[in-house]
Scaffold this motif. Structure first.
Motif, PDB file in Angstrom:
ATOM      1  N   GLY A  59       0.771  -1.233   0.000  1.00 20.63           N
ATOM      2  CA  GLY A  59       0.000   0.000   0.000  1.00 20.63           C
ATOM      3  C   GLY A  59       0.800   1.280   0.000  1.00 20.63           C
ATOM      4  N   ASN A  60       2.030   1.248   0.496  1.00 21.85           N
ATOM      5  CA  ASN A  60       2.823   2.478   0.564  1.00 21.85           C
ATOM      6  C   ASN A  60       3.770   2.652  -0.623  1.00 21.85           C
ATOM      7  OD1 ASN A  60       4.630   0.469   1.215  1.00 21.85           O
ATOM      8  ND2 ASN A  60       5.401   1.442   3.077  1.00 21.85           N
ATOM      9  N   GLU A  61       3.715   1.734  -1.591  1.00 18.38           N
ATOM     10  CA  GLU A  61       4.586   1.835  -2.760  1.00 18.38           C
ATOM     11  C   GLU A  61       3.857   2.610  -3.858  1.00 18.38           C
ATOM     12  OE1 GLU A  61       6.094  -2.058  -3.695  1.00 18.38           O
ATOM     13  OE2 GLU A  61       7.104  -2.245  -1.764  1.00 18.38           O
ATOM     14  N   VAL A  62       3.807   3.923  -3.656  1.00 17.90           N
ATOM     15  CA  VAL A  62       2.915   4.765  -4.459  1.00 17.90           C
ATOM     16  C   VAL A  62       3.488   5.148  -5.817  1.00 17.90           C
ATOM     17  CG1 VAL A  62       1.725   5.689  -2.437  1.00 17.90           C
ATOM     18  CG2 VAL A  62       3.770   6.855  -3.294  1.00 17.90           C
ATOM     19  N   ASN A  63       4.782   4.950  -6.048  1.00 17.02           N
ATOM     20  CA  ASN A  63       5.320   5.340  -7.356  1.00 17.02           C
ATOM     21  C   ASN A  63       4.757   4.453  -8.467  1.00 17.02           C
ATOM     22  OD1 ASN A  63       8.525   6.902  -7.948  1.00 17.02           O
ATOM     23  ND2 ASN A  63       6.830   6.649  -9.385  1.00 17.02           N
ATOM     24  N   GLY A  64       4.469   3.191  -8.141  1.00 13.17           N
ATOM     25  CA  GLY A  64       3.809   2.325  -9.110  1.00 13.17           C
ATOM     26  C   GLY A  64       2.398   2.791  -9.410  1.00 13.17           C
ATOM     27  N   VAL A  65       1.709   3.270  -8.373  1.00  9.77           N
ATOM     28  CA  VAL A  65       0.367   3.838  -8.547  1.00  9.77           C
ATOM     29  C   VAL A  65       0.438   5.039  -9.488  1.00  9.77           C
ATOM     30  CG1 VAL A  65      -1.607   4.867  -7.361  1.00  9.77           C
ATOM     31  CG2 VAL A  65      -0.291   3.055  -6.235  1.00  9.77           C
ATOM     32  N   GLU A  66       1.451   5.868  -9.310  1.00  4.46           N
ATOM     33  CA  GLU A  66       1.622   7.058 -10.144  1.00  4.46           C
ATOM     34  C   GLU A  66       1.896   6.691 -11.603  1.00  4.46           C
ATOM     35  OE1 GLU A  66       2.394  11.147 -11.347  1.00  4.46           O
ATOM     36  OE2 GLU A  66       1.027  10.057 -10.018  1.00  4.46           O
ATOM     37  N   ILE A  67       2.650   5.621 -11.824  1.00  2.68           N
ATOM     38  CA  ILE A  67       2.937   5.192 -13.194  1.00  2.68           C
ATOM     39  C   ILE A  67       1.648   4.817 -13.913  1.00  2.68           C
ATOM     40  CG2 ILE A  67       4.010   3.372 -14.588  1.00  2.68           C
ATOM     41  CD1 ILE A  67       6.301   3.356 -12.508  1.00  2.68           C
ATOM     42  N   ILE A  68       0.817   4.004 -13.260  1.00  4.70           N
ATOM     43  CA  ILE A  68      -0.436   3.588 -13.907  1.00  4.70           C
ATOM     44  C   ILE A  68      -1.385   4.776 -14.061  1.00  4.70           C
ATOM     45  CG2 ILE A  68      -2.444   2.078 -13.719  1.00  4.70           C
ATOM     46  CD1 ILE A  68      -0.749  -0.008 -12.439  1.00  4.70           C
ATOM     47  N   ARG A  69      -1.407   5.676 -13.069  1.00  7.53           N
ATOM     48  CA  ARG A  69      -2.244   6.876 -13.196  1.00  7.53           C
ATOM     49  C   ARG A  69      -1.824   7.691 -14.416  1.00  7.53           C
ATOM     50  NH1 ARG A  69      -2.286  11.843 -13.351  1.00  7.53           N
ATOM     51  NH2 ARG A  69      -0.009  11.846 -13.234  1.00  7.53           N
ATOM     52  N   GLU A  70      -0.525   7.836 -14.610  1.00  7.22           N
ATOM     53  CA  GLU A  70      -0.005   8.587 -15.753  1.00  7.22           C
ATOM     54  C   GLU A  70      -0.399   7.914 -17.069  1.00  7.22           C
ATOM     55  OE1 GLU A  70       2.497  11.816 -17.314  1.00  7.22           O
ATOM     56  OE2 GLU A  70       1.709  11.420 -15.313  1.00  7.22           O
ATOM     57  N   LEU A  71      -0.336   6.599 -17.106  1.00 10.97           N
ATOM     58  CA  LEU A  71      -0.715   5.856 -18.312  1.00 10.97           C
ATOM     59  C   LEU A  71      -2.186   6.087 -18.663  1.00 10.97           C
ATOM     60  CD1 LEU A  71       1.116   2.520 -17.468  1.00 10.97           C
ATOM     61  CD2 LEU A  71       1.654   3.992 -19.409  1.00 10.97           C
ATOM     62  N   ILE A  72      -3.041   6.069 -17.638  1.00 10.15           N
ATOM     63  CA  ILE A  72      -4.472   6.272 -17.859  1.00 10.15           C
ATOM     64  C   ILE A  72      -4.743   7.725 -18.248  1.00 10.15           C
ATOM     65  CG2 ILE A  72      -6.746   6.231 -16.771  1.00 10.15           C
ATOM     66  CD1 ILE A  72      -5.657   3.970 -14.949  1.00 10.15           C
ATOM     67  N   SER A  73      -4.102   8.656 -17.536  1.00 11.53           N
ATOM     68  CA  SER A  73      -4.319  10.081 -17.794  1.00 11.53           C
ATOM     69  C   SER A  73      -3.937  10.463 -19.218  1.00 11.53           C
ATOM     70  CB  SER A  73      -3.513  10.912 -16.789  1.00 11.53           C
ATOM     71  OG  SER A  73      -3.603  12.291 -17.058  1.00 11.53           O
ATOM     72  N   GLN A  98      -1.351   4.352   4.375  1.00 11.11           N
ATOM     73  CA  GLN A  98       0.035   4.630   3.967  1.00 11.11           C
ATOM     74  C   GLN A  98       1.008   3.642   4.603  1.00 11.11           C
ATOM     75  OE1 GLN A  98       1.157   8.855   3.887  1.00 11.11           O
ATOM     76  NE2 GLN A  98      -0.993   9.395   4.148  1.00 11.11           N
ATOM     77  N   THR A  99       0.609   2.373   4.606  1.00 13.29           N
ATOM     78  CA  THR A  99       1.442   1.308   5.146  1.00 13.29           C
ATOM     79  C   THR A  99       1.617   0.217   4.102  1.00 13.29           C
ATOM     80  OG1 THR A  99      -0.478   0.167   6.090  1.00 13.29           O
ATOM     81  CG2 THR A  99       0.706   1.717   7.517  1.00 13.29           C
ATOM     82  N   PHE A 200       8.493  -4.767 -12.067  1.00 10.85           N
ATOM     83  CA  PHE A 200       9.237  -3.500 -12.143  1.00 10.85           C
ATOM     84  C   PHE A 200       9.490  -2.975 -10.745  1.00 10.85           C
ATOM     85  CE2 PHE A 200       9.365   1.141 -12.188  1.00 10.85           C
ATOM     86  CZ  PHE A 200      10.304   1.406 -13.174  1.00 10.85           C
ATOM     87  N   GLU A 201      10.731  -2.633 -10.454  1.00  9.41           N
ATOM     88  CA  GLU A 201      11.119  -2.000  -9.189  1.00  9.41           C
ATOM     89  C   GLU A 201      11.704  -0.635  -9.503  1.00  9.41           C
ATOM     90  OE1 GLU A 201      11.371  -2.443  -5.896  1.00  9.41           O
ATOM     91  OE2 GLU A 201      10.691  -4.501  -5.537  1.00  9.41           O
ATOM     92  N   GLY A 202      11.303   0.380  -8.745  1.00 11.27           N
ATOM     93  CA  GLY A 202      11.899   1.690  -8.934  1.00 11.27           C
ATOM     94  C   GLY A 202      11.433   2.672  -7.883  1.00 11.27           C
ATOM     95  N   GLY A 203      12.372   3.490  -7.377  1.00 11.16           N
ATOM     96  CA  GLY A 203      12.033   4.477  -6.358  1.00 11.16           C
ATOM     97  C   GLY A 203      11.942   3.856  -4.976  1.00 11.16           C
ATOM     98  N   LYS A 204      11.274   4.579  -4.061  1.00 10.48           N
ATOM     99  CA  LYS A 204      11.106   4.092  -2.701  1.00 10.48           C
ATOM    100  C   LYS A 204       9.682   4.353  -2.243  1.00 10.48           C
ATOM    101  CE  LYS A 204      12.835   8.353  -0.525  1.00 10.48           C
ATOM    102  NZ  LYS A 204      13.845   8.934   0.388  1.00 10.48           N
ATOM    103  N   SER A 205       9.319   3.782  -1.122  1.00 10.39           N
ATOM    104  CA  SER A 205       7.946   3.890  -0.631  1.00 10.39           C
ATOM    105  C   SER A 205       7.614   5.326  -0.225  1.00 10.39           C
ATOM    106  CB  SER A 205       7.730   2.946   0.551  1.00 10.39           C
ATOM    107  OG  SER A 205       8.621   3.239   1.599  1.00 10.39           O
ATOM    108  N   LEU A 206       6.309   5.654  -0.365  1.00 15.98           N
ATOM    109  CA  LEU A 206       5.777   6.976  -0.014  1.00 15.98           C
ATOM    110  C   LEU A 206       6.555   8.110  -0.673  1.00 15.98           C
ATOM    111  CD1 LEU A 206       4.944   6.458   3.782  1.00 15.98           C
ATOM    112  CD2 LEU A 206       3.360   6.443   1.834  1.00 15.98           C
ATOM    113  N   ASP A 207       6.867   7.911  -1.964  1.00 13.73           N
ATOM    114  CA  ASP A 207       7.666   8.915  -2.666  1.00 13.73           C
ATOM    115  C   ASP A 207       7.388   8.831  -4.158  1.00 13.73           C
ATOM    116  OD1 ASP A 207      10.010  10.868  -2.569  1.00 13.73           O
ATOM    117  OD2 ASP A 207      10.747   9.393  -4.007  1.00 13.73           O
TER     118      ASP A 207
END
Length: 320
Positions: A59-73, A98-99, A200-207
């Motif tokens: 749940g706290n690995e938000v950079n992956g969430v951002e990648i998919i959001r960007e793809l959809i947007s 955020q855990t 895919f791994e990249g970045g760090k949690s909550l960032d």
């Protein structure tokens, strides 16, 4: 006239050329509020492969969430052929809090294929594997480093499935890392189902990290282009990326002293044995210990924590 294959997900017919937003309704909060997982399905006008993009297993690995959001947007998830299924956040509980884990402390990525009558994490895993995965042919599972650990963009694949190397090379991360499949992980179980899964791994949690996000976005475009789902020739030619470096073996180099930790190099750097990459000192200025690399390699991950204890992991060092 060619008859298109019917596609039904979560009891809903997915029509060609349409975007459909489904809700995977699994659990409720303590106040009986529904916890629904949006599943965004975009089907092309022609039949083709089904690509699943999933993030937020932790749940706290938000950079992956951002990648998919960007793809959809940016509507990159709209294929001409085949279907793209996007699940930006699977572990909704962890995302809200955020855990990394579920409210009961369970790590969802250790409970696949799950059970309909098990723990909450096990139930989520069960519905994921039984309601969504049967429709997918390919999957990209997005993760970040845990805690303060920052990972360079990398695709992790198993040596047991050499056919995945081509997909990883098409994606073009900074590194391709041979890593064994963890027991009861999503990657292991989905692969056993016959799905082609890259992690895919990249970045760090909550960032959020822009460079990591764009690597992920460009990698999905390259993958869709390679699978014949959509022509991204112009976008690919405009974003020339160097070939990934294949890491055959990796290990964490640990701190010999505790104290205040500072890094001198960037992630992804090539280093040589004995090279100074950082320093550890006490808060009072009485000593400073230089951190030297034990052998040649590449920095594929690093600890961003400003304070470390003796034995803490500092540098994830990969060798070719």
């Amino acid at each position: 006239m060619v008859k298109r294959k019917s596609m039904v997900i979560l009891d809903t017919e997915i029509r060609p050329g349409r975007k459909t937003i489904l809700n995977l309704d699994i659990a409720r909060l303590h106040n009986r509020t529904k916890v629904e997982i949006p599943v965004i399905v975009q089907r092309g006008r022609e039949d083709g492969p089904v690509l699943l993009l999933i993030a937020g297993i932790h749940g706290n690995e938000v950079n992956g969430v951002e990648i998919i959001r960007e793809l959809i947007s940016r509507k990159i998830n709209r294929p001409d052929k085949g279907t793209v299924i996007c699940i930006p956040v699977l572990n909704v509980f962890g995302f809200l809090n955020q855990t990394r884990d579920f409210p009961d402390g369970k790590d969802l990525n250790r409970f696949f294929p799950g059970s309909k009558t098990g723990s909450l994490a096990s139930i989520f895993a069960y519905y994921m594997m039984n309601e969504i995965m049967p429709h997918a042919d390919y999957c990209i599972d997005f993760h970040t480093g845990g805690a303060d650990r920052f990972n360079s963009s990398q695709i992790r694949i198993s040596r047991d499935h050499p056919e995945l190397l081509e997909l990883a090379q098409v994606f073009k991360p900074r590194f391709i890392v041979y890593a064994p499949e963890r027991e009861k992980s999503f990657r292991q179980v989905a692969t056993k189902m016959g799905k082609k899964v890259i992690l895919f791994e990249g970045g760090k949690s909550l960032d959020f990290h822009k460079r990591i996000t764009m690597r992920g976005v460009n990698g999905v475009m390259r993958t869709m282009h390679h699978l014949g789902m959509r022509d991204f020739s112009d976008e690919i030619s405009a974003n020339e990326i160097t070939e990934p470096i294949v890491i055959n073996q990796s290990s964490w180099f640990r701190a010999r002293h505790g104290g205040l930790f500072r890094f001198f190099l960037k992630d992804g750097a090539k280093v040589e044995k004995g090279e100074i990459v950082g320093s550890i000192s006490d808060p009072y200025g009485s000593f400073e210990h230089l951190v030297k690399i034990p052998h040649d390699g590449y920095i594929i991950g690093m600890n961003h924590a400003p304070i470390v204890y003796q034995g803490d992991a500092l540098v994830h060092l990969g060798t070719v």
